[in-house]
Design a protein around this motif. Structure first.
Motif, PDB file in Angstrom:
ATOM      1  N   PRO A 284       0.633  -0.815  -0.047  1.00 23.44           N
ATOM      2  CA  PRO A 284       0.171  -0.383   0.275  1.00 23.44           C
ATOM      3  C   PRO A 284       0.518   1.266   0.061  1.00 23.44           C
ATOM      4  CG  PRO A 284      -0.443  -0.484   2.083  1.00 23.44           C
ATOM      5  CD  PRO A 284       0.531  -1.794   1.155  1.00 23.44           C
ATOM      6  N   HIS A 285       2.113   0.963   0.196  1.00 24.54           N
ATOM      7  CA  HIS A 285       3.004   1.942   0.547  1.00 24.54           C
ATOM      8  C   HIS A 285       3.536   2.576  -1.187  1.00 24.54           C
ATOM      9  CE1 HIS A 285       1.929   2.643   4.708  1.00 24.54           C
ATOM     10  NE2 HIS A 285       2.863   1.135   4.712  1.00 24.54           N
ATOM     11  N   ASP A 286       3.843   1.095  -2.173  1.00 23.09           N
ATOM     12  CA  ASP A 286       4.097   1.419  -3.304  1.00 23.09           C
ATOM     13  C   ASP A 286       3.296   1.539  -4.066  1.00 23.09           C
ATOM     14  OD1 ASP A 286       6.133   2.194  -4.732  1.00 23.09           O
ATOM     15  OD2 ASP A 286       7.235   0.353  -4.633  1.00 23.09           O
ATOM     16  N   GLN A 287       2.486   2.567  -4.201  1.00 18.87           N
ATOM     17  CA  GLN A 287       1.296   1.879  -5.082  1.00 18.87           C
ATOM     18  C   GLN A 287       1.653   2.599  -6.419  1.00 18.87           C
ATOM     19  OE1 GLN A 287      -1.802   0.217  -5.454  1.00 18.87           O
ATOM     20  NE2 GLN A 287      -0.031  -1.051  -4.035  1.00 18.87           N
ATOM     21  N   SER A 288       2.952   3.150  -6.937  1.00 23.48           N
ATOM     22  CA  SER A 288       3.540   4.125  -8.513  1.00 23.48           C
ATOM     23  C   SER A 288       3.410   3.094  -9.699  1.00 23.48           C
ATOM     24  CB  SER A 288       4.748   4.286  -7.729  1.00 23.48           C
ATOM     25  OG  SER A 288       5.318   3.493  -8.058  1.00 23.48           O
ATOM     26  N   ASP A 289       3.435   3.481 -10.895  1.00 24.35           N
ATOM     27  CA  ASP A 289       3.095   2.964 -12.230  1.00 24.35           C
ATOM     28  C   ASP A 289       4.933   1.689 -12.304  1.00 24.35           C
ATOM     29  OD1 ASP A 289       1.101   3.650 -12.496  1.00 24.35           O
ATOM     30  OD2 ASP A 289       1.709   5.898 -13.603  1.00 24.35           O
ATOM     31  N   GLU A 290       5.484   2.646 -10.700  1.00 21.65           N
ATOM     32  CA  GLU A 290       6.779   1.464 -11.611  1.00 21.65           C
ATOM     33  C   GLU A 290       7.102   0.481 -10.682  1.00 21.65           C
ATOM     34  OE1 GLU A 290       6.943   5.278 -11.253  1.00 21.65           O
ATOM     35  OE2 GLU A 290       7.012   5.588 -13.396  1.00 21.65           O
ATOM     36  N   ALA A 291       6.424   0.399  -9.565  1.00 22.36           N
ATOM     37  CA  ALA A 291       6.331  -0.729  -8.507  1.00 22.36           C
ATOM     38  C   ALA A 291       6.396  -2.262  -9.376  1.00 22.36           C
ATOM     39  CB  ALA A 291       5.393  -0.706  -7.431  1.00 22.36           C
ATOM     40  N   ALA A 292       7.413  -2.681  -8.366  1.00 22.01           N
ATOM     41  CA  ALA A 292       7.011  -4.607  -9.189  1.00 22.01           C
ATOM     42  C   ALA A 292       6.439  -5.180  -8.710  1.00 22.01           C
ATOM     43  CB  ALA A 292       8.055  -5.618  -9.285  1.00 22.01           C
ATOM     44  N   VAL A 293       5.006  -5.693  -9.548  1.00 21.88           N
ATOM     45  CA  VAL A 293       3.998  -6.030  -8.896  1.00 21.88           C
ATOM     46  C   VAL A 293       3.690  -8.015  -9.235  1.00 21.88           C
ATOM     47  CG1 VAL A 293       2.147  -4.059  -8.122  1.00 21.88           C
ATOM     48  CG2 VAL A 293       2.082  -5.373 -10.281  1.00 21.88           C
ATOM     49  N   PHE A 294       4.180  -8.164 -10.146  1.00 19.28           N
ATOM     50  CA  PHE A 294       4.446  -9.577 -10.398  1.00 19.28           C
ATOM     51  C   PHE A 294       5.948 -10.213 -11.265  1.00 19.28           C
ATOM     52  CE2 PHE A 294       3.201 -12.800 -14.366  1.00 19.28           C
ATOM     53  CZ  PHE A 294       2.520 -13.438 -13.489  1.00 19.28           C
ATOM     54  N   GLY A 295       6.135 -11.078 -11.077  1.00 20.15           N
ATOM     55  CA  GLY A 295       6.887 -11.810 -12.054  1.00 20.15           C
ATOM     56  C   GLY A 295       7.154 -13.832 -12.241  1.00 20.15           C
ATOM     57  N   PHE A 296       7.257 -13.834 -12.420  1.00 21.02           N
ATOM     58  CA  PHE A 296       7.941 -15.084 -12.785  1.00 21.02           C
ATOM     59  C   PHE A 296       9.124 -15.857 -11.898  1.00 21.02           C
ATOM     60  CE2 PHE A 296       4.799 -14.578 -16.627  1.00 21.02           C
ATOM     61  CZ  PHE A 296       4.632 -15.422 -16.387  1.00 21.02           C
ATOM     62  N   ILE A 297       9.311 -16.785 -11.185  1.00 17.92           N
ATOM     63  CA  ILE A 297      10.425 -17.751 -10.461  1.00 17.92           C
ATOM     64  C   ILE A 297      10.522 -18.004 -11.269  1.00 17.92           C
ATOM     65  CG2 ILE A 297      11.288 -18.292  -8.466  1.00 17.92           C
ATOM     66  CD1 ILE A 297       8.843 -16.579  -7.007  1.00 17.92           C
ATOM     67  N   GLU A 298       9.538 -19.684 -11.423  1.00 16.19           N
ATOM     68  CA  GLU A 298      10.433 -20.636 -12.114  1.00 16.19           C
ATOM     69  C   GLU A 298       8.879 -21.425 -13.051  1.00 16.19           C
ATOM     70  OE1 GLU A 298      12.518 -24.716 -11.058  1.00 16.19           O
ATOM     71  OE2 GLU A 298      11.242 -23.596  -9.638  1.00 16.19           O
ATOM     72  N   PRO A 299       9.074 -22.026 -13.922  1.00 12.27           N
ATOM     73  CA  PRO A 299       9.934 -21.211 -15.116  1.00 12.27           C
ATOM     74  C   PRO A 299      10.326 -19.976 -15.648  1.00 12.27           C
ATOM     75  CG  PRO A 299       8.463 -22.709 -15.879  1.00 12.27           C
ATOM     76  CD  PRO A 299       7.751 -21.962 -14.464  1.00 12.27           C
ATOM     77  N   ALA A 300      10.669 -19.556 -16.285  1.00 15.35           N
ATOM     78  CA  ALA A 300      11.244 -18.522 -17.106  1.00 15.35           C
ATOM     79  C   ALA A 300       9.925 -18.341 -17.888  1.00 15.35           C
ATOM     80  CB  ALA A 300      12.773 -18.280 -17.729  1.00 15.35           C
ATOM     81  N   GLN A 301       9.735 -16.881 -17.772  1.00 17.84           N
ATOM     82  CA  GLN A 301       8.336 -16.630 -18.699  1.00 17.84           C
ATOM     83  C   GLN A 301       8.335 -17.370 -20.382  1.00 17.84           C
ATOM     84  OE1 GLN A 301       7.795 -12.057 -18.541  1.00 17.84           O
ATOM     85  NE2 GLN A 301       6.156 -12.249 -19.771  1.00 17.84           N
ATOM     86  N   GLN A 302       9.807 -16.764 -20.732  1.00 18.87           N
ATOM     87  CA  GLN A 302      10.266 -17.297 -22.180  1.00 18.87           C
ATOM     88  C   GLN A 302       9.284 -18.694 -22.485  1.00 18.87           C
ATOM     89  OE1 GLN A 302      12.492 -15.565 -20.254  1.00 18.87           O
ATOM     90  NE2 GLN A 302      12.183 -13.495 -20.969  1.00 18.87           N
ATOM     91  N   LYS A 303       9.434 -19.904 -21.662  1.00 21.81           N
ATOM     92  CA  LYS A 303       9.322 -21.064 -21.081  1.00 21.81           C
ATOM     93  C   LYS A 303       7.845 -21.185 -21.545  1.00 21.81           C
ATOM     94  CE  LYS A 303      14.286 -22.523 -19.690  1.00 21.81           C
ATOM     95  NZ  LYS A 303      15.149 -23.381 -18.755  1.00 21.81           N
ATOM     96  N   LEU A 304       7.206 -20.631 -20.915  1.00 31.51           N
ATOM     97  CA  LEU A 304       5.778 -20.404 -21.075  1.00 31.51           C
ATOM     98  C   LEU A 304       4.880 -20.087 -22.281  1.00 31.51           C
ATOM     99  CD1 LEU A 304       4.884 -19.709 -17.327  1.00 31.51           C
ATOM    100  CD2 LEU A 304       5.361 -21.513 -17.973  1.00 31.51           C
ATOM    101  N   ASP A 305       4.348 -20.761 -22.847  1.00 32.04           N
ATOM    102  CA  ASP A 305       3.210 -20.190 -24.131  1.00 32.04           C
ATOM    103  C   ASP A 305       2.587 -19.136 -23.542  1.00 32.04           C
ATOM    104  OD1 ASP A 305       1.055 -21.301 -23.247  1.00 32.04           O
ATOM    105  OD2 ASP A 305       1.301 -22.974 -24.449  1.00 32.04           O
TER     106      ASP A 305
END
Length: 164
Positions: free
Chosen positions: A107-128
């Protein structure tokens, strides 16, 4: 065979349009464990109408929908107060795969640059693209569940509703 078109996504614990009811929930996103996101698709008609037929047949897309994929929320582990690691099990007809993602809603970092989602495993390129779409839909639900744990958001909502 023609490619299916995405019709809709539904959650196993949601009835109709009552998808997300905002309220303070101290249990947090852990309550989403074992919930399923179901992807429904429709297939285009294989037959084309003959030229001799004058009768127009209406095909409703809702009647032709079929279950294509299921994403099960296997586990949700807190990494910090507003960051969670989510293990998803994607089940297609061809098999299943485990996908781990990280979801943050501070709630304290609601800027447009905030990282809210990321793939851990597998890498995003390996997913269709369909797997990426399903992971984003599941992450959105977790993101909203994190927001329901903000105590000051609920207090602010009550104070606004109490004013005339």
């Amino acid at each position: 065979m023609a490619r299916p078109r995405i019709h809709s996504c539904t959650w196993s614990d949601v009835d109709g349009e009552k998808a997300y009811q905002s309220r303070f929930d101290p249990d947090g996103p852990e309550r989403l464990t074992d919930k399923e996101l179901r992807l429904w698709v429709t297939y285009p008609d294989a037959k084309k109408p003959s030229r001799g037929r004058k009768k127009k047949v209406r095909h409703d897309r809702c009647d032709a929908r079929k279950l294509w994929a299921v994403v099960v929320v296997e586990s949700i582990m807190p990494l910090s107060r507003f960051t969670y690691e989510v293990c998803l099990r994607r089940v297609f007809k061809q098999g299943e795969r485990f996908i781990r993602v990280q979801v943050t809603n501070d709630p304290h970092d609601q800027s447009d640059e905030a990282a809210v989602f990321g793939f851990i495993e597998p890498a995003q390129q390996k997913l269709d693209p369909l797997e990426q779409y399903l992971c984003m839909a599941a992450a959105k639900r977790v993101y909203q569940a994190i927001a329901e744990t903000w105590p000051d958001v609920e207090c602010a909502r009550e104070s606004v509703s109490s004013h005339p």
